[in-house]
Scaffold this motif. Structure first.
Motif, short mmCIF file in Angstrom:
data_model
loop_
_atom_site.label_atom_id
_atom_site.label_comp_id
_atom_site.label_asym_id
_atom_site.label_seq_id
_atom_site.Cartn_x
_atom_site.Cartn_y
_atom_site.Cartn_z
N TYR A 127 -14.14 0.26 -16.36
CA TYR A 127 -15.50 0.23 -16.90
C TYR A 127 -16.44 1.15 -16.12
CZ TYR A 127 -14.14 -3.53 -20.01
OH TYR A 127 -13.53 -4.26 -21.00
N GLY A 128 -16.12 1.37 -14.83
CA GLY A 128 -16.91 2.33 -14.06
C GLY A 128 -16.76 3.74 -14.61
N ALA A 129 -15.53 4.08 -15.02
CA ALA A 129 -15.30 5.41 -15.60
C ALA A 129 -15.81 5.52 -17.04
CB ALA A 129 -13.80 5.72 -15.58
N LEU A 130 -15.88 4.38 -17.72
CA LEU A 130 -16.27 4.38 -19.13
C LEU A 130 -17.76 4.68 -19.33
CD1 LEU A 130 -14.45 3.96 -21.57
CD2 LEU A 130 -15.16 1.56 -21.60
N GLY A 131 -18.59 4.15 -18.43
CA GLY A 131 -20.03 4.37 -18.58
C GLY A 131 -20.65 3.41 -19.58
N ASP A 132 -21.94 3.57 -19.80
CA ASP A 132 -22.71 2.64 -20.63
C ASP A 132 -22.62 2.95 -22.12
OD1 ASP A 132 -23.59 1.23 -18.41
OD2 ASP A 132 -25.31 2.58 -18.11
N ALA A 133 -22.39 4.20 -22.48
CA ALA A 133 -22.32 4.59 -23.90
C ALA A 133 -21.04 5.39 -24.14
CB ALA A 133 -23.55 5.41 -24.28
N PRO A 134 -19.89 4.71 -24.10
CA PRO A 134 -18.62 5.44 -24.15
C PRO A 134 -18.31 6.01 -25.54
CG PRO A 134 -18.22 3.08 -24.16
CD PRO A 134 -19.68 3.27 -23.91
N ARG A 135 -17.70 7.17 -25.54
CA ARG A 135 -17.14 7.76 -26.74
C ARG A 135 -15.64 7.45 -26.75
NH1 ARG A 135 -18.22 13.66 -25.22
NH2 ARG A 135 -17.45 12.68 -23.30
N PRO A 136 -14.95 7.59 -27.87
CA PRO A 136 -13.51 7.32 -27.89
C PRO A 136 -12.73 8.09 -26.81
CG PRO A 136 -14.30 7.49 -30.12
CD PRO A 136 -15.47 7.85 -29.23
N ALA A 137 -13.10 9.37 -26.60
CA ALA A 137 -12.38 10.17 -25.60
C ALA A 137 -12.52 9.60 -24.20
CB ALA A 137 -12.87 11.61 -25.64
N ASP A 138 -13.62 8.91 -23.92
CA ASP A 138 -13.84 8.34 -22.60
C ASP A 138 -12.82 7.25 -22.28
OD1 ASP A 138 -16.04 9.99 -22.16
OD2 ASP A 138 -17.43 8.55 -23.08
N PHE A 139 -12.29 6.60 -23.32
CA PHE A 139 -11.30 5.55 -23.09
C PHE A 139 -10.00 6.13 -22.54
CE2 PHE A 139 -14.25 3.27 -25.75
CZ PHE A 139 -14.17 1.96 -25.29
N ALA A 140 -9.65 7.33 -22.98
CA ALA A 140 -8.45 7.99 -22.45
C ALA A 140 -8.64 8.32 -20.97
CB ALA A 140 -8.14 9.25 -23.25
N HIS A 141 -9.81 8.83 -20.62
CA HIS A 141 -10.09 9.16 -19.22
C HIS A 141 -10.07 7.91 -18.34
CE1 HIS A 141 -11.95 10.88 -15.69
NE2 HIS A 141 -13.00 10.06 -15.81
N ALA A 142 -10.73 6.84 -18.81
CA ALA A 142 -10.78 5.61 -18.02
C ALA A 142 -9.39 4.99 -17.88
CB ALA A 142 -11.74 4.61 -18.69
N PHE A 143 -8.60 5.06 -18.93
CA PHE A 143 -7.24 4.53 -18.88
C PHE A 143 -6.39 5.29 -17.87
CE2 PHE A 143 -2.90 4.37 -21.01
CZ PHE A 143 -2.58 3.12 -20.50
N ASN A 144 -6.50 6.61 -17.85
CA ASN A 144 -5.72 7.40 -16.91
C ASN A 144 -6.11 7.11 -15.46
OD1 ASN A 144 -3.62 8.76 -18.02
ND2 ASN A 144 -4.65 10.72 -18.27
#
Length: 467
Positions: A423-440
């Motif tokens: 959730y730290g990597a996801l941020g407050d207004a995540p886009r779908p692509a942000d989920f890939a970054h946070a997952f990695n």
């Protein structure tokens, strides 16, 4: 009189393992429709999940000791009765508050049931049969965890009799009734020899200490780690210290402590317990962020996400059914190999996510997921066997409770840590692509867990366990 231990015994007691593990994971799939149907608030939704985990985690040690005292078959049956009734209450819940209470009752029942399974496997089987029994234990637990989301998705999709999410709980009723009818025939009774005592002071202290540990782990991240969570951890340390002192004094005076300190002087038990904690720090946490990646990032529904989990199940099934053979050949190193195979699998998953993001062919994930499942299958059963095979039958129930508690606390710690990363990597207004970054980023933590497990295994003793 029950038949001699065999396949019937395994089928009956492992049904209990499958049910309680499944209910830990299946509820995540049911949450969206549950929230809509019961008009539940965000806090109530959290406690529908957390209430079960909290009650389950804090009651396992006491549940295991009650089996030592009053009979493991008797406590298994009582736990199954209560779990079945609580499941019915969950499925018929008219309000979110009622469902939370029923989920807590489910957790209490599971805490009474689960440690008896480990104790029965330890005392009813010996030699190769015991190794096979623990391998089957690992298989049933892993399949329940891996396929929980798929089973839940199928039940909700089928919408049997218009029950929707309620079927995820009501399915336990016929299974529980059939299991209870088979217990007298197939499950042998056992209890600790001699005249052990109840130790209510020890039960009270360890329950408070575990509540003070698990509650902030469950609630802390959601509330941004307020001051009370730190105070709670400090209180937990103090309570555990008092508990340890009381238990040592009772053991010295031969008064039957809840947990015999002699167990912790056995290196296989202490190192194995730590390995159990580390291993499970990577399991529920992985399932959480992987489900978020494929559902929120890639837009899959619960059933579609559950189907992806089948890849993990394939790998898990391939190794867990042969885990006892691998353990006989490799000894303790089967656990190290399992940890490293998991790590390699997760590296492949990370490379695949980097390549496909949230739009490429999801099939690129499959090889890494299969390897991750294969590594899991090499650890779950052999780790329990390694620890419990070296514990005397007198302490089998209490030791099973401690080992299962390590599982629950490991899950809670892992989810807390990975929540901070994800959730730290996801941020407050995540886009779908942000989920890939946070997952990695989360996968880096999970890869480290696998490597640390392989290192811890080297501290386990070689040699034959106690009979």
């Amino acid at each position: 009189m029950p038949d001699a231990p065999g396949r019937g015994t395994l089928l009956v007691v492992l049904t209990g393992v499958f049910m309680t593990t499944l209910d830990f994971f299946i509820v995540n799939v049911a949450i969206p429709s549950t929230q809509r149907d019961l008009d539940a608030s965000a806090a109530e939704v959290q406690w529908i999940v957390a209430g079960f985990g909290l009650a389950y985690g804090v009651g396992l040690i006491t549940g295991g000791r009650l089996g030592d005292l009053y009979g493991r078959r008797k406590m298994f049956s009582l736990g199954m009765i209560l779990f079945t009734i609580a499941s019915a209450a969950c499925g018929l819940a008219p309000t979110a508050g009622f469902l939370i209470g029923a989920r807590v009752a489910q957790g209490v029942a599971a805490a009474l049931l689960a440690p008896q399974v480990l104790a029965i496997l330890r005392t009813a089987f010996t030699g190769l049969a015991q190794a096979k029994a623990f391998s089957a234990y690992g298989l049933s637990m892993g399949l329940a965890a891996v396929f929980g989301q798929l089973i839940g998705g199928l039940l909700i999709k089928a919408d049997i009799f218009g029950l929707d999410w309620r079927s995820c709980f009501l399915i336990n009723i016929p299974v529980g009734i059939v299991t209870l009818l088979l217990v007298p025939k197939f499950v042998p009774e056992s209890r600790a020899p001699g005249r052990p005592r109840l130790d209510p002071v020890g039960m009270f202290l360890v329950t408070l200490a575990l509540v003070a540990t698990v509650l902030p782990l469950i609630e802390g991240r959601e509330q941004d780690w307020p001051a009370w969570t730190i105070v709670s951890f400090v209180v937990a340390v103090v309570l555990f210290a008092i508990f340890g002192t009381v238990q040592a004094r009772m053991a010295a005076n031969d008064k039957g402590p809840l947990l015999n300190p002699a167990m912790f002087r056995e290196r296989a038990f202490t190192v194995g317990l730590l390995a159990q904690l580390v291993f499970w720090m990577g399991q529920a946490s992985f399932f959480l962020v992987f489900a978020l990646y494929v559902q929120e990032g890639r837009g899959l529904d619960a059933l579609g996400a559950g189907l992806i989990f089948v890849a993990i199940g394939v790998g898990y099934l391939a190794t867990s059914v042969n885990a006892h053979h691998l353990a006989r050949r490799l000894g303790r190193q089967v656990l190290a190999v399992g940890g490293l195979v998991m790590a390699v699998g997760l590296v492949l998953v990370a490379l695949a996510v980097h390549r496909i993001g949230v739009g490429g062919n999801i099939g690129w994930l499959v090889p890494g997921l299969i390897l991750d499942g294969a590594g899991m299958g090499m650890v779950v059963g052999p780790l329990a066997a390694t620890v419990l095979a070296r514990v005397s039958p007198h302490n089998a129930g209490a030791a099973g409770g401690v080992l299962a508690t390590g599982l629950q606390i490991g899950n809670a710690i892992g989810v807390s840590i990975i929540g901070l990363i994800f959730y730290g990597a996801l941020g407050d207004a995540p886009r779908p692509a942000d989920f890939a970054h946070a997952f990695n980023l989360s996968l880096i933590y999970l890869i480290v867990v696998g490597v640390v497990l392989a290192g811890l295994v080297q501290l386990l003793p070689n040699g034959a366990p106690k009979k």
